[in-house]
Design a protein around this motif. Sequence first.
Motif, PDB file in Angstrom:
ATOM      1  N   PRO A  51      27.519  30.319  30.986  1.00 56.27           N
ATOM      2  CA  PRO A  51      26.605  31.201  30.259  1.00 56.27           C
ATOM      3  C   PRO A  51      26.041  32.091  31.108  1.00 56.27           C
ATOM      4  N   LEU A  52      25.708  31.614  32.480  1.00 53.26           N
ATOM      5  CA  LEU A  52      25.122  32.702  33.455  1.00 53.26           C
ATOM      6  C   LEU A  52      25.944  33.578  33.741  1.00 53.26           C
ATOM      7  N   GLY A  53      27.184  33.555  33.669  1.00 52.78           N
ATOM      8  CA  GLY A  53      28.454  34.776  34.172  1.00 52.78           C
ATOM      9  C   GLY A  53      28.048  35.615  32.830  1.00 52.78           C
ATOM     10  N   VAL A  54      28.069  35.344  31.596  1.00 51.49           N
ATOM     11  CA  VAL A  54      27.744  36.115  30.491  1.00 51.49           C
ATOM     12  C   VAL A  54      26.254  37.021  30.523  1.00 51.49           C
ATOM     13  N   LEU A  55      25.551  36.022  31.170  1.00 53.67           N
ATOM     14  CA  LEU A  55      24.083  37.003  31.119  1.00 53.67           C
ATOM     15  C   LEU A  55      24.109  37.975  32.453  1.00 53.67           C
ATOM     16  N   ILE A  83      42.525  41.467  34.915  1.00 53.73           N
ATOM     17  CA  ILE A  83      42.501  42.917  34.703  1.00 53.73           C
ATOM     18  C   ILE A  83      43.661  43.062  33.836  1.00 53.73           C
ATOM     19  N   GLN A  84      44.819  42.670  34.405  1.00 60.31           N
ATOM     20  CA  GLN A  84      46.181  42.941  33.548  1.00 60.31           C
ATOM     21  C   GLN A  84      46.151  42.370  32.216  1.00 60.31           C
ATOM     22  N   LYS A  85      45.475  41.158  32.152  1.00 65.91           N
ATOM     23  CA  LYS A  85      45.547  40.468  30.872  1.00 65.91           C
ATOM     24  C   LYS A  85      44.539  41.098  29.948  1.00 65.91           C
ATOM     25  N   LEU A 141      34.651  39.989  36.804  1.00 62.76           N
ATOM     26  CA  LEU A 141      33.456  38.861  36.571  1.00 62.76           C
ATOM     27  C   LEU A 141      34.081  37.423  36.826  1.00 62.76           C
ATOM     28  N   LEU A 142      35.081  37.235  35.631  1.00 59.07           N
ATOM     29  CA  LEU A 142      35.796  36.106  35.578  1.00 59.07           C
ATOM     30  C   LEU A 142      36.824  35.597  36.812  1.00 59.07           C
ATOM     31  N   ALA A 143      37.307  36.528  37.266  1.00 61.55           N
ATOM     32  CA  ALA A 143      37.949  36.437  38.332  1.00 61.55           C
ATOM     33  C   ALA A 143      37.018  35.984  39.725  1.00 61.55           C
ATOM     34  N   SER A 144      36.012  36.840  39.871  1.00 57.13           N
ATOM     35  CA  SER A 144      35.243  36.600  41.059  1.00 57.13           C
ATOM     36  C   SER A 144      34.482  35.037  40.900  1.00 57.13           C
ATOM     37  N   ALA A 145      34.192  34.700  39.493  1.00 56.50           N
ATOM     38  CA  ALA A 145      33.699  33.394  39.453  1.00 56.50           C
ATOM     39  C   ALA A 145      34.328  32.167  40.148  1.00 56.50           C
ATOM     40  N   ILE A 146      35.630  32.416  39.698  1.00 53.66           N
ATOM     41  CA  ILE A 146      36.609  31.319  40.135  1.00 53.66           C
ATOM     42  C   ILE A 146      36.896  31.637  41.763  1.00 53.66           C
ATOM     43  N   VAL A 147      36.971  32.703  42.286  1.00 55.77           N
ATOM     44  CA  VAL A 147      36.981  32.954  43.574  1.00 55.77           C
ATOM     45  C   VAL A 147      35.910  32.260  44.359  1.00 55.77           C
ATOM     46  N   ALA A 148      34.557  32.276  43.559  1.00 56.39           N
ATOM     47  CA  ALA A 148      33.450  32.282  44.443  1.00 56.39           C
ATOM     48  C   ALA A 148      33.381  30.542  44.641  1.00 56.39           C
ATOM     49  N   ILE A 149      33.895  29.901  43.897  1.00 57.03           N
ATOM     50  CA  ILE A 149      33.746  28.444  44.057  1.00 57.03           C
ATOM     51  C   ILE A 149      34.219  27.826  45.585  1.00 57.03           C
ATOM     52  N   PRO A 150      35.581  28.237  46.158  1.00 53.84           N
ATOM     53  CA  PRO A 150      35.754  27.773  47.418  1.00 53.84           C
ATOM     54  C   PRO A 150      35.454  28.722  48.479  1.00 53.84           C
ATOM     55  N   ILE A 151      35.146  30.044  48.068  1.00 54.30           N
ATOM     56  CA  ILE A 151      34.908  30.962  49.252  1.00 54.30           C
ATOM     57  C   ILE A 151      33.505  31.342  49.233  1.00 54.30           C
ATOM     58  N   PHE A 152      33.049  31.409  50.580  1.00 54.22           N
ATOM     59  CA  PHE A 152      31.683  31.625  50.753  1.00 54.22           C
ATOM     60  C   PHE A 152      31.311  33.247  50.137  1.00 54.22           C
ATOM     61  N   PHE A 153      30.065  33.422  49.696  1.00 54.85           N
ATOM     62  CA  PHE A 153      29.706  34.492  49.087  1.00 54.85           C
ATOM     63  C   PHE A 153      29.957  35.947  49.664  1.00 54.85           C
ATOM     64  N   ASP A 154      29.783  35.948  51.123  1.00 55.07           N
ATOM     65  CA  ASP A 154      29.871  37.175  51.767  1.00 55.07           C
ATOM     66  C   ASP A 154      31.595  37.463  52.011  1.00 55.07           C
ATOM     67  N   VAL A 155      32.266  36.416  52.334  1.00 54.65           N
ATOM     68  CA  VAL A 155      33.559  36.745  52.513  1.00 54.65           C
ATOM     69  C   VAL A 155      34.141  37.120  50.950  1.00 54.65           C
ATOM     70  N   ARG A 183      38.384  46.616  29.567  1.00 57.19           N
ATOM     71  CA  ARG A 183      37.496  45.436  30.144  1.00 57.19           C
ATOM     72  C   ARG A 183      37.503  44.901  31.373  1.00 57.19           C
ATOM     73  N   VAL A 184      37.344  45.906  32.377  1.00 58.45           N
ATOM     74  CA  VAL A 184      37.391  45.664  33.956  1.00 58.45           C
ATOM     75  C   VAL A 184      36.009  44.887  34.183  1.00 58.45           C
ATOM     76  N   GLY A 185      35.272  45.021  33.902  1.00 55.96           N
ATOM     77  CA  GLY A 185      33.945  44.384  34.015  1.00 55.96           C
ATOM     78  C   GLY A 185      34.126  42.884  33.924  1.00 55.96           C
ATOM     79  N   PRO A 186      34.282  42.403  32.826  1.00 56.62           N
ATOM     80  CA  PRO A 186      34.494  40.787  32.517  1.00 56.62           C
ATOM     81  C   PRO A 186      35.585  40.281  33.121  1.00 56.62           C
ATOM     82  N   ALA A 187      36.817  41.215  33.250  1.00 53.54           N
ATOM     83  CA  ALA A 187      37.726  40.589  34.040  1.00 53.54           C
ATOM     84  C   ALA A 187      37.478  40.336  35.278  1.00 53.54           C
TER      85      ALA A 187
END
Length: 494
Positions: A186-190, A90-92, A103-117, A97-101
């Motif tokens: 691409p699904l992140g953009v969608l 968000i800082q960068k 969203l991008l962070a959550s996509a990276i976090v979601a790789i090792p961490i279960f969805f609910d957590v 652009r809070v939404g895209p920022a």
Amino acid sequence: MTTVAIAVAAIALLLFLVMKLKLPAFIALLLVAVATAIATGMQLDEIIPTVIDGMGGTLGNVALLVGLGAMLGSVIEKTGGAEALAERFIQKLGRERVGPALLLASAIVAIPIFFDVGFIVLLPIMFSFAKAAGHRSPVFVGVPIAGLMVYIHNTVPPHPGVTGSSTLLGADIGLVTILGILISAPLGVLAYYTGKRITSRREFPIEAVVRERFDQTVERDDDEARGGASSRGGAGGGSSSGPGAAGGGPSSTDGMMGGTAVAVATGQRTKPGPGAVATMILLPIVLIAIGTVGGLRLDEDTDAARVVSLIGQPAFALLVALTLAVYVLGSRHGWGRQELGDMMNASLGPAAIVVFVTGAGGVFATVLTESGIGETVSDLLVDSGVPILLMAFLLATVFKVAQGSGTVATLASAGLLQSAIAQGDYSSMQIALIVLAVGCGSVALSHINDSGFWIASRFLGLSVADGLRTWTVLTTVLGWAGMIIITALWLLVS
């Protein structure tokens, strides 16, 4: 026809036990597997050995990946890494652009961490920056994030459903991981634009308890701006063990080693830098990619090929990342060895549930194969003329709609497809795409019998009707869009 009738009855019984009797999926899958074995005439003294073989054959790979992945996710979550990463994006990118920022962070976090957590960890940040962006509800920021995170949870290892189906279908997990992440881009953009569209059509009233928490973010942020709080509390509501809790030490997000000197000198905990967090998440992906690409380029009998093969094994890659994360994100930021050990041990509790469910899914698949049902279903699939890729997607969608659990949907679908894929002449790339098609089917049409629906709707303060208008619509769009991309890739490699 008798074999087909037994298969249909087995599926119906599984759905009845899970949906109506509310039995745990682990018990339901085992009961159905044993009942199916008896109904097909399997020798009684062979049933339990078959169950054991099915459980062991599945868990050998799944338990390693899910367990290591859960530990890595726990270290990233508890040390404040997810929050640090989101704040840096968000800082960068800027608050406009809070939404895209996020969203991008959550996509990276979601790789090792279960969805609910992961979703709950990021929730306070969603609230804070939704307010900063002038939104009247966290729905506008939270819905796209929830949709993309659950998609990644269902299609990218080491998450349990896709890992289990990869094991059952004999897919290259490294290849599934790389393809899953590439398709997620691409699904992140969608997800962002679809979420923006479906949330801008109407005003979404949010429940009083969520409204109160949402409004409190303004007061908290104002206090912090005036110097009333030295650091933000732990993610997800936090506890005294959250980042910055030990005496309110300075929180650094200036790079990989930010805050280390303070942590060592004073014994206080500091928040890890976003560079360190991103490195720990991306490191296993890079190692897996090296192994996958190297395996294609190097001669199998060379020492270099053997080294690359070891590096690219998902279990090895996760073990390396976890070991480094304990030191880089934990020890260097004031966490004690005992605390880190307890943190990782605690993460195995929730992981054990999905590991056992995955193992029971392997039992069901093994019984289907050994009893001859799998071969019969395979012949029917071939004779029906329905492409295997589409069949994989539709089977997972039906199971998902019927009983809600994405993990059960993927495992049940993989069990029915196992014989068809074993008998078919499919390449590694094609099998990986079939696994991802199953994952996409387990995302689409998520509704009120899915725990993800309630996590997203309740934490964002949505009514059931509004949850259906947002979460269900978005997951369906992402599931079908992912399937379209997978189909295009299938046509390219076929």
